[in-house]
Design a protein around this motif. Structure first.
Motif, mmCIF file in Angstrom:
data_model
loop_
_atom_site.group_PDB
_atom_site.id
_atom_site.type_symbol
_atom_site.label_atom_id
_atom_site.label_comp_id
_atom_site.label_asym_id
_atom_site.label_seq_id
_atom_site.Cartn_x
_atom_site.Cartn_y
_atom_site.Cartn_z
ATOM 1 N N PRO A 1 0.802 -1.224 0.000
ATOM 2 C CA PRO A 1 0.000 0.000 0.000
ATOM 3 C C PRO A 1 0.832 1.269 0.000
ATOM 4 C CG PRO A 1 -0.132 -1.112 2.126
ATOM 5 C CD PRO A 1 0.566 -2.047 1.193
ATOM 6 N N PHE A 2 1.983 1.240 0.594
ATOM 7 C CA PHE A 2 2.776 2.460 0.681
ATOM 8 C C PHE A 2 4.072 2.341 -0.098
ATOM 9 C CE2 PHE A 2 0.795 2.659 5.105
ATOM 10 C CZ PHE A 2 -0.345 3.248 4.609
ATOM 11 N N GLY A 3 4.092 1.594 -1.155
ATOM 12 C CA GLY A 3 5.366 1.484 -1.842
ATOM 13 C C GLY A 3 5.294 0.694 -3.118
ATOM 14 N N PRO A 4 6.444 0.249 -3.565
ATOM 15 C CA PRO A 4 6.503 -0.405 -4.869
ATOM 16 C C PRO A 4 6.014 -1.846 -4.820
ATOM 17 C CG PRO A 4 8.649 -0.447 -3.843
ATOM 18 C CD PRO A 4 7.753 0.317 -2.914
ATOM 19 N N GLU B 1 14.339 -0.943 4.681
ATOM 20 C CA GLU B 1 13.911 0.421 4.369
ATOM 21 C C GLU B 1 12.413 0.618 4.689
ATOM 22 O OE1 GLU B 1 15.474 3.092 3.550
ATOM 23 O OE2 GLU B 1 13.793 4.328 2.882
ATOM 24 N N GLU B 2 11.603 -0.383 4.394
ATOM 25 C CA GLU B 2 10.171 -0.292 4.696
ATOM 26 C C GLU B 2 9.929 -0.246 6.207
ATOM 27 O OE1 GLU B 2 7.616 0.369 2.782
ATOM 28 O OE2 GLU B 2 8.964 0.440 1.087
ATOM 29 N N THR B 3 10.699 -1.040 6.937
ATOM 30 C CA THR B 3 10.561 -1.044 8.398
ATOM 31 C C THR B 3 10.920 0.320 8.971
ATOM 32 O OG1 THR B 3 11.152 -3.361 8.410
ATOM 33 C CG2 THR B 3 11.299 -2.221 10.508
ATOM 34 N N ALA C 1 3.499 10.151 6.038
ATOM 35 C CA ALA C 1 4.680 10.107 6.914
ATOM 36 C C ALA C 1 5.574 8.930 6.524
ATOM 37 C CB ALA C 1 4.263 9.994 8.376
ATOM 38 N N HIS C 2 4.948 7.793 6.247
ATOM 39 C CA HIS C 2 5.709 6.624 5.792
ATOM 40 C C HIS C 2 6.502 6.975 4.529
ATOM 41 C CE1 HIS C 2 6.336 2.257 4.823
ATOM 42 N NE2 HIS C 2 6.400 2.776 3.613
ATOM 43 N N GLU C 3 5.846 7.624 3.584
ATOM 44 C CA GLU C 3 6.519 7.983 2.323
ATOM 45 C C GLU C 3 7.669 8.956 2.563
ATOM 46 O OE1 GLU C 3 6.031 6.236 -0.162
ATOM 47 O OE2 GLU C 3 4.183 5.319 0.544
ATOM 48 N N GLY D 1 9.290 9.283 5.214
ATOM 49 C CA GLY D 1 10.308 8.525 5.948
ATOM 50 C C GLY D 1 11.309 7.816 5.041
ATOM 51 N N HIS D 2 10.928 7.594 3.795
ATOM 52 C CA HIS D 2 11.874 6.976 2.838
ATOM 53 C C HIS D 2 12.976 7.946 2.424
ATOM 54 C CE1 HIS D 2 10.154 3.099 2.315
ATOM 55 N NE2 HIS D 2 9.004 3.526 1.835
ATOM 56 N N ARG D 3 12.706 9.218 2.542
ATOM 57 C CA ARG D 3 13.686 10.253 2.198
ATOM 58 C C ARG D 3 14.461 9.894 0.925
ATOM 59 N NH1 ARG D 3 17.136 11.878 7.263
ATOM 60 N NH2 ARG D 3 17.242 13.873 6.213
HETATM 61 ZN ZN LIG Z 1 7.320 2.276 1.764
#
Ligand SMILES: [Zn+2]
Length: 234
Positions: free
Chosen positions: A15-18, A154-156, A123-125, A127-129
């Motif tokens: 949901p929040f990534g690739p 990285e996801e954690t 915030a999660h996104e 956080g990947h900076r």
């Molecule tokens: Zn992510």
């Protein structure tokens, strides 16, 4: 990964990534770890972008969310202009290498009255900076297994940051956790199940809540000033 959502939205594994069910593209051509991670985490095909002018209701919610985007970026201490929100379709939320945070319109409207879910997602996104990966130019490329391990880490890290950011903003992390649990259909080998993510998010939230309380106690006057860099190294 391990999440699918139906009801008109395209299938979204993470949901929040690739989508890591496919190997990162150009992995053999990458010259550094930074490039590989950029490709793997942020270089995936973008969802269709939408024009805010055509969706005034969504634009209002996005403007509300943008206030939190600014606060979160200030918490890291990065320049505000390093990240921006973009209305999109067929995604929940994802970020690209330029700091463009694409927020899916269906997700946005579904949770317009549940801001902690939307804030947790961006915030999660953040956080990947993504821009920091450009620093990893010198290291030699990883093999696929190493790369996937790094991406899981990285996801954690992004989940931990989301928990911390919600604590700083005085928002509960439970709505975000509930959202992840509701999406889950079963654990995916390449990603952590919602329960494990919940533990990480709660851990970040708990830790940061302690820090906020300490600051409020010791420096109540400073706390009234807009926070900057409170989650600088996470
Ligand atoms: Zn992510």
């Amino acid at each position: 990964m391990g999440y699918k959502i139906q009801s008109g939205m395209s299938t979204v594994l993470n949901p929040f990534g690739p989508d890591w069910s496919t190997a990162p593209r150009d992995v053999s051509e990458a010259t550094s770890v930074g490039e590989q991670v950029e490709d793997s985490l942020f270089g995936k095909k973008k969802p269709p972008l939408l024009d805010e002018d055509e969706f005034p209701d969504a634009a209002k919610v996005l403007a509300q969310l943008d206030k939190y985007r600014r606060k979160i970026v200030n918490l890291i201490g990065d320049p505000e202009t390093d990240y921006f929100l973009q209305l999109a379709d067929g995604t929940i939320a994802m970020i690209d290498t330029h700091g463009m945070i694409m927020v899916g319109i269906k997700f946005l409207m579904k949770f317009k009255d549940n801001m902690p879910v939307l804030v947790g997602a961006i915030a999660h996104e953040i956080g990947h900076r993504p821009k920091r990966w450009a620093e990893y130019k010198q290291q030699k490329p990883l093999n696929i297994a190493e790369l996937q391990k790094l991406c899981r880490y990285e996801e954690t890290r992004a989940d931990l940051f989301a928990g911390r950011a919600l604590a700083e903003l005085g928002m509960s992390c439970e709505p975000m956790i509930q959202f992840l649990k509701d999406l889950e259909e079963g654990p995916h080998p390449e990603y952590f199940p919602a329960k494990m993510r919940a533990d990480v998010i709660r851990e970040g939230f708990r830790e940061q809540t302690g820090k906020v309380k300490t600051r409020q106690k010791l420096w109540p006057e400073l706390e009234k000033i807009a926070p900057k860099g409170h989650i600088g190294d996470f």
